[in-house]
Design a protein around this motif. Structure first.
Motif, PDB file in Angstrom:
ATOM      1  N   ARG A  20      26.892 -21.660 -35.766  1.00  0.00           N
ATOM      2  CA  ARG A  20      25.898 -21.054 -36.650  1.00  0.00           C
ATOM      3  C   ARG A  20      25.340 -19.740 -36.120  1.00  0.00           C
ATOM      4  O   ARG A  20      24.748 -18.981 -36.876  1.00  0.00           O
ATOM      5  CB  ARG A  20      24.731 -22.027 -36.844  1.00  0.00           C
ATOM      6  N   PHE A  21      25.477 -19.489 -34.825  1.00  0.00           N
ATOM      7  CA  PHE A  21      24.874 -18.305 -34.220  1.00  0.00           C
ATOM      8  C   PHE A  21      25.938 -17.484 -33.501  1.00  0.00           C
ATOM      9  O   PHE A  21      26.918 -18.013 -32.987  1.00  0.00           O
ATOM     10  CB  PHE A  21      23.775 -18.716 -33.224  1.00  0.00           C
ATOM     11  N   CYS A  22      25.692 -16.158 -33.439  1.00  0.00           N
ATOM     12  CA  CYS A  22      26.670 -15.264 -32.821  1.00  0.00           C
ATOM     13  C   CYS A  22      26.606 -15.295 -31.293  1.00  0.00           C
ATOM     14  O   CYS A  22      27.554 -14.915 -30.636  1.00  0.00           O
ATOM     15  CB  CYS A  22      26.461 -13.834 -33.332  1.00  0.00           C
ATOM     16  N   SER A  23      25.470 -15.737 -30.731  1.00  0.00           N
ATOM     17  CA  SER A  23      25.324 -15.732 -29.273  1.00  0.00           C
ATOM     18  C   SER A  23      24.318 -16.788 -28.839  1.00  0.00           C
ATOM     19  O   SER A  23      23.556 -17.325 -29.645  1.00  0.00           O
ATOM     20  CB  SER A  23      24.836 -14.356 -28.804  1.00  0.00           C
ATOM     21  N   ASP A  24      24.301 -17.049 -27.537  1.00  0.00           N
ATOM     22  CA  ASP A  24      23.301 -17.962 -26.972  1.00  0.00           C
ATOM     23  C   ASP A  24      21.895 -17.418 -27.186  1.00  0.00           C
ATOM     24  O   ASP A  24      20.961 -18.173 -27.428  1.00  0.00           O
ATOM     25  CB  ASP A  24      23.548 -18.167 -25.469  1.00  0.00           C
ATOM     26  N   CYS A  26      20.701 -15.629 -29.740  1.00  0.00           N
ATOM     27  CA  CYS A  26      20.256 -15.919 -31.111  1.00  0.00           C
ATOM     28  C   CYS A  26      19.967 -17.411 -31.291  1.00  0.00           C
ATOM     29  O   CYS A  26      19.018 -17.797 -31.970  1.00  0.00           O
ATOM     30  CB  CYS A  26      21.287 -15.449 -32.124  1.00  0.00           C
ATOM     31  N   ARG A  27      20.803 -18.257 -30.700  1.00  0.00           N
ATOM     32  CA  ARG A  27      20.577 -19.708 -30.785  1.00  0.00           C
ATOM     33  C   ARG A  27      19.244 -20.075 -30.146  1.00  0.00           C
ATOM     34  O   ARG A  27      18.453 -20.828 -30.718  1.00  0.00           O
ATOM     35  CB  ARG A  27      21.725 -20.464 -30.106  1.00  0.00           C
ATOM     36  N   ASN A  28      18.958 -19.514 -28.971  1.00  0.00           N
ATOM     37  CA  ASN A  28      17.691 -19.794 -28.283  1.00  0.00           C
ATOM     38  C   ASN A  28      16.496 -19.271 -29.067  1.00  0.00           C
ATOM     39  O   ASN A  28      15.474 -19.951 -29.176  1.00  0.00           O
ATOM     40  CB  ASN A  28      17.698 -19.200 -26.877  1.00  0.00           C
ATOM     41  N   VAL A  29      16.593 -18.069 -29.604  1.00  0.00           N
ATOM     42  CA  VAL A  29      15.493 -17.501 -30.395  1.00  0.00           C
ATOM     43  C   VAL A  29      15.201 -18.388 -31.597  1.00  0.00           C
ATOM     44  O   VAL A  29      14.044 -18.694 -31.896  1.00  0.00           O
ATOM     45  CB  VAL A  29      15.816 -16.054 -30.828  1.00  0.00           C
ATOM     46  N   ALA A  30      16.237 -18.822 -32.309  1.00  0.00           N
ATOM     47  CA  ALA A  30      16.057 -19.671 -33.492  1.00  0.00           C
ATOM     48  C   ALA A  30      15.424 -21.013 -33.124  1.00  0.00           C
ATOM     49  O   ALA A  30      14.510 -21.483 -33.807  1.00  0.00           O
ATOM     50  CB  ALA A  30      17.392 -19.883 -34.195  1.00  0.00           C
TER      51      ALA A  30
END
Length: 117
Positions: A20-24, A26-30
């Motif tokens: 679902r995310f382009c990078s770690d 972005c995943r962490n921010v979400a």
């Protein structure tokens, strides 16, 4: 094949079909955005419990001691935060913050004990 967009920043996502995310990043921010409110409440409660425990631990160096309500309050102790209550057969209620507990006695004195773990 259709390109997938990152759920956080909108960039293209490459890799597994369920990604679902382009990078770690972005995943962490979400995930941080998702957990922000509940995390703040738990963090504040845990900070309060930690401070109460430190105060009891500082006063109770020998495993069992007495102190006054005024001393606890002057050190910043908050009587509203504890982790458990242990009631003895005689009805005395010890309030525990993890392994450090206190029992209110007469004249605003408190018995502080350390539970064996």
């Amino acid at each position: 094949m259709a390109t997938r967009e990152c759920a956080e920043c909108g960039d293209e996502v490459r890799g597994r079909a369920d990604k679902r995310f382009c990078s770690d990043y972005c995943r962490n921010v979400a995930n941080n955005k998702l957990n922000r409110d509940s995390s703040a409440l738990m963090r504040n409660i845990n900070n309060r419990l930690r401070k109460n425990w430190r105060i009891l631990n500082e006063i109770n160096t020998g495993g069992k001691t007495t102190t006054s309500r005024n001393k606890l309050l002057s050190m910043g102790f908050d009587f509203n935060f504890f982790t458990s209550i242990y009631t003895t057969k005689k009805g005395a209620a010890y309030h525990f913050i993890y392994d450090q507990g206190y029992l209110q006695m007469e004249d605003d004195k408190f018995l502080i004990v350390k539970r064996d773990t």
